[in-house]
Design a protein around this motif. Structure first.
Motif, PDB file in Angstrom:
ATOM      1  N   MET A 148       0.827  -1.185   0.000  1.00  0.00           N
ATOM      2  CA  MET A 148       0.000   0.000   0.000  1.00  0.00           C
ATOM      3  C   MET A 148       0.875   1.253   0.000  1.00  0.00           C
ATOM      4  SD  MET A 148      -3.095   0.516  -0.217  1.00  0.00           S
ATOM      5  CE  MET A 148      -4.534   1.336   0.247  1.00  0.00           C
ATOM      6  N   GLY A 149       1.939   1.235   0.777  1.00  0.00           N
ATOM      7  CA  GLY A 149       2.849   2.370   0.831  1.00  0.00           C
ATOM      8  C   GLY A 149       3.552   2.580  -0.497  1.00  0.00           C
ATOM      9  N   ARG A 150       3.796   1.501  -1.187  1.00  0.00           N
ATOM     10  CA  ARG A 150       4.444   1.585  -2.496  1.00  0.00           C
ATOM     11  C   ARG A 150       3.516   2.250  -3.518  1.00  0.00           C
ATOM     12  NH1 ARG A 150       7.043  -3.607  -5.509  1.00  0.00           N
ATOM     13  NH2 ARG A 150       8.560  -2.429  -6.687  1.00  0.00           N
ATOM     14  N   LEU A 151       2.210   1.959  -3.402  1.00  0.00           N
ATOM     15  CA  LEU A 151       1.219   2.545  -4.298  1.00  0.00           C
ATOM     16  C   LEU A 151       1.130   4.058  -4.092  1.00  0.00           C
ATOM     17  CD1 LEU A 151      -1.055   2.099  -6.392  1.00  0.00           C
ATOM     18  CD2 LEU A 151      -2.609   1.851  -4.463  1.00  0.00           C
ATOM     19  N   PHE A 152       1.107   4.473  -2.807  1.00  0.00           N
ATOM     20  CA  PHE A 152       1.076   5.915  -2.522  1.00  0.00           C
ATOM     21  C   PHE A 152       2.371   6.584  -2.954  1.00  0.00           C
ATOM     22  CE2 PHE A 152      -2.152   4.970   0.934  1.00  0.00           C
ATOM     23  CZ  PHE A 152      -3.207   5.455   0.180  1.00  0.00           C
ATOM     24  N   GLY A 153       3.468   5.891  -2.826  1.00  0.00           N
ATOM     25  CA  GLY A 153       4.763   6.418  -3.257  1.00  0.00           C
ATOM     26  C   GLY A 153       4.812   6.660  -4.754  1.00  0.00           C
ATOM     27  N   LEU A 154       4.039   5.938  -5.505  1.00  0.00           N
ATOM     28  CA  LEU A 154       3.986   6.115  -6.954  1.00  0.00           C
ATOM     29  C   LEU A 154       2.870   7.079  -7.367  1.00  0.00           C
ATOM     30  CD1 LEU A 154       5.148   5.097  -9.651  1.00  0.00           C
ATOM     31  CD2 LEU A 154       3.399   3.319  -9.616  1.00  0.00           C
ATOM     32  N   LEU A 155       1.765   7.071  -6.609  1.00  0.00           N
ATOM     33  CA  LEU A 155       0.599   7.866  -6.959  1.00  0.00           C
ATOM     34  C   LEU A 155       0.797   9.362  -6.702  1.00  0.00           C
ATOM     35  CD1 LEU A 155      -2.328   7.669  -7.971  1.00  0.00           C
ATOM     36  CD2 LEU A 155      -3.035   7.485  -5.594  1.00  0.00           C
ATOM     37  N   PHE A 156       1.381   9.734  -5.569  1.00  0.00           N
ATOM     38  CA  PHE A 156       1.529  11.147  -5.222  1.00  0.00           C
ATOM     39  C   PHE A 156       2.458  11.911  -6.179  1.00  0.00           C
ATOM     40  CE2 PHE A 156       0.062  10.139  -0.724  1.00  0.00           C
ATOM     41  CZ  PHE A 156      -1.202  10.641  -0.973  1.00  0.00           C
ATOM     42  N   PRO A 157       3.612  11.377  -6.542  1.00  0.00           N
ATOM     43  CA  PRO A 157       4.424  12.101  -7.534  1.00  0.00           C
ATOM     44  C   PRO A 157       3.730  12.210  -8.893  1.00  0.00           C
ATOM     45  CG  PRO A 157       5.780  10.519  -6.384  1.00  0.00           C
ATOM     46  CD  PRO A 157       4.363  10.263  -5.974  1.00  0.00           C
ATOM     47  N   LEU A 158       3.009  11.166  -9.281  1.00  0.00           N
ATOM     48  CA  LEU A 158       2.278  11.203 -10.535  1.00  0.00           C
ATOM     49  C   LEU A 158       1.208  12.292 -10.507  1.00  0.00           C
ATOM     50  CD1 LEU A 158       1.892   9.859 -13.302  1.00  0.00           C
ATOM     51  CD2 LEU A 158       0.232   8.341 -12.230  1.00  0.00           C
ATOM     52  N   LEU A 159       0.500  12.413  -9.401  1.00  0.00           N
ATOM     53  CA  LEU A 159      -0.509  13.456  -9.230  1.00  0.00           C
ATOM     54  C   LEU A 159       0.137  14.844  -9.267  1.00  0.00           C
ATOM     55  CD1 LEU A 159      -3.528  13.945  -8.682  1.00  0.00           C
ATOM     56  CD2 LEU A 159      -2.967  13.949  -6.249  1.00  0.00           C
ATOM     57  N   GLY A 160       1.280  15.005  -8.651  1.00  0.00           N
ATOM     58  CA  GLY A 160       2.006  16.277  -8.675  1.00  0.00           C
ATOM     59  C   GLY A 160       2.430  16.652 -10.081  1.00  0.00           C
ATOM     60  N   TYR A 161       2.941  15.692 -10.837  1.00  0.00           N
ATOM     61  CA  TYR A 161       3.327  15.966 -12.224  1.00  0.00           C
ATOM     62  C   TYR A 161       2.118  16.345 -13.079  1.00  0.00           C
ATOM     63  CZ  TYR A 161       7.904  13.926 -11.225  1.00  0.00           C
ATOM     64  OH  TYR A 161       9.129  13.670 -10.706  1.00  0.00           O
ATOM     65  N   LEU A 162       1.007  15.667 -12.875  1.00  0.00           N
ATOM     66  CA  LEU A 162      -0.209  15.943 -13.637  1.00  0.00           C
ATOM     67  C   LEU A 162      -0.731  17.351 -13.339  1.00  0.00           C
ATOM     68  CD1 LEU A 162      -2.345  14.763 -15.569  1.00  0.00           C
ATOM     69  CD2 LEU A 162      -3.623  14.071 -13.545  1.00  0.00           C
ATOM     70  N   ALA A 163      -0.729  17.748 -12.067  1.00  0.00           N
ATOM     71  CA  ALA A 163      -1.200  19.081 -11.695  1.00  0.00           C
ATOM     72  C   ALA A 163      -0.290  20.163 -12.275  1.00  0.00           C
ATOM     73  CB  ALA A 163      -1.273  19.201 -10.174  1.00  0.00           C
ATOM     74  N   THR A 164       1.007  19.948 -12.207  1.00  0.00           N
ATOM     75  CA  THR A 164       1.956  20.913 -12.755  1.00  0.00           C
ATOM     76  C   THR A 164       1.803  21.025 -14.263  1.00  0.00           C
ATOM     77  OG1 THR A 164       3.499  20.354 -10.987  1.00  0.00           O
ATOM     78  CG2 THR A 164       4.397  21.511 -12.882  1.00  0.00           C
ATOM     79  N   ALA A 165       1.644  19.920 -14.939  1.00  0.00           N
ATOM     80  CA  ALA A 165       1.468  19.938 -16.386  1.00  0.00           C
ATOM     81  C   ALA A 165       0.178  20.645 -16.775  1.00  0.00           C
ATOM     82  CB  ALA A 165       1.477  18.512 -16.927  1.00  0.00           C
ATOM     83  N   THR A 166      -0.864  20.489 -15.978  1.00  0.00           N
ATOM     84  CA  THR A 166      -2.138  21.153 -16.259  1.00  0.00           C
ATOM     85  C   THR A 166      -1.994  22.664 -16.155  1.00  0.00           C
ATOM     86  OG1 THR A 166      -3.344  19.240 -15.415  1.00  0.00           O
ATOM     87  CG2 THR A 166      -4.558  21.310 -15.590  1.00  0.00           C
ATOM     88  N   VAL A 167      -1.331  23.134 -15.107  1.00  0.00           N
ATOM     89  CA  VAL A 167      -1.142  24.576 -14.925  1.00  0.00           C
ATOM     90  C   VAL A 167      -0.291  25.155 -16.050  1.00  0.00           C
ATOM     91  CG1 VAL A 167      -0.081  26.309 -13.421  1.00  0.00           C
ATOM     92  CG2 VAL A 167      -1.489  24.508 -12.437  1.00  0.00           C
ATOM     93  N   ILE A 168       0.766  24.475 -16.430  1.00  0.00           N
ATOM     94  CA  ILE A 168       1.625  24.957 -17.518  1.00  0.00           C
ATOM     95  C   ILE A 168       0.859  24.981 -18.833  1.00  0.00           C
ATOM     96  CG2 ILE A 168       3.661  24.374 -18.901  1.00  0.00           C
ATOM     97  CD1 ILE A 168       4.955  23.378 -16.292  1.00  0.00           C
ATOM     98  N   THR A 169       0.054  23.964 -19.101  1.00  0.00           N
ATOM     99  CA  THR A 169      -0.728  23.913 -20.337  1.00  0.00           C
ATOM    100  C   THR A 169      -1.750  25.038 -20.401  1.00  0.00           C
ATOM    101  OG1 THR A 169      -0.458  21.511 -20.401  1.00  0.00           O
ATOM    102  CG2 THR A 169      -2.211  22.453 -21.747  1.00  0.00           C
ATOM    103  N   VAL A 170      -2.430  25.308 -19.313  1.00  0.00           N
ATOM    104  CA  VAL A 170      -3.416  26.392 -19.283  1.00  0.00           C
ATOM    105  C   VAL A 170      -2.722  27.741 -19.488  1.00  0.00           C
ATOM    106  CG1 VAL A 170      -5.026  27.647 -17.791  1.00  0.00           C
ATOM    107  CG2 VAL A 170      -5.146  25.171 -17.941  1.00  0.00           C
ATOM    108  N   ALA A 171      -1.585  27.943 -18.842  1.00  0.00           N
ATOM    109  CA  ALA A 171      -0.852  29.206 -18.983  1.00  0.00           C
ATOM    110  C   ALA A 171      -0.387  29.399 -20.431  1.00  0.00           C
ATOM    111  CB  ALA A 171       0.340  29.238 -18.038  1.00  0.00           C
ATOM    112  N   LEU A 172       0.123  28.350 -21.054  1.00  0.00           N
ATOM    113  CA  LEU A 172       0.544  28.447 -22.454  1.00  0.00           C
ATOM    114  C   LEU A 172      -0.651  28.688 -23.377  1.00  0.00           C
ATOM    115  CD1 LEU A 172       3.273  25.658 -22.665  1.00  0.00           C
ATOM    116  CD2 LEU A 172       3.608  28.131 -22.744  1.00  0.00           C
ATOM    117  N   GLY A 173      -1.777  28.044 -23.098  1.00  0.00           N
ATOM    118  CA  GLY A 173      -2.973  28.238 -23.924  1.00  0.00           C
ATOM    119  C   GLY A 173      -3.496  29.656 -23.851  1.00  0.00           C
TER     120      GLY A 173
END
Length: 83
Positions: free
Chosen positions: A1-26
């Motif tokens: 379970m800890g391994r899943l959270f260890g993979l999920l949280f960085p992925l969520l952080g990357y997705l949020a950052t990519a969304t903000v950058i995409t909106v700003a560029l758009g």
């Protein structure tokens, strides 16, 4: 379970950052190509905030009768008192 959270949280952080950058560029692209102007941006923000622009446009304008008269200066008041 800890391994899943260890993979999920960085992925969520990357997705949020990519969304903000995409909106700003758009928004930057639309602004640069003049498809998004000050007036259009004002209307979008008013729509998001729930401001009824039509009601503001239909509001009666102030006339000269509604504006209070100008107050006399101190020199004028003292002059009248002396008379």
């Amino acid at each position: 379970m800890g391994r899943l959270f260890g993979l999920l949280f960085p992925l969520l952080g990357y997705l949020a950052t990519a969304t903000v950058i995409t909106v700003a560029l758009g928004v930057g692209y639309l602004w640069h190509t003049e498809r998004l102007t000050d007036d259009k941006m004002f209307r979008v923000i008013a729509l998001l905030e729930g401001v009824d622009l039509q009601q503001l446009a239909d509001a009666p304008k102030k006339t000269d009768e509604e504006v209070p008269p100008e107050e006399a200066s101190m020199d004028a008041v003292v002059g009248r008192q002396q008379i």
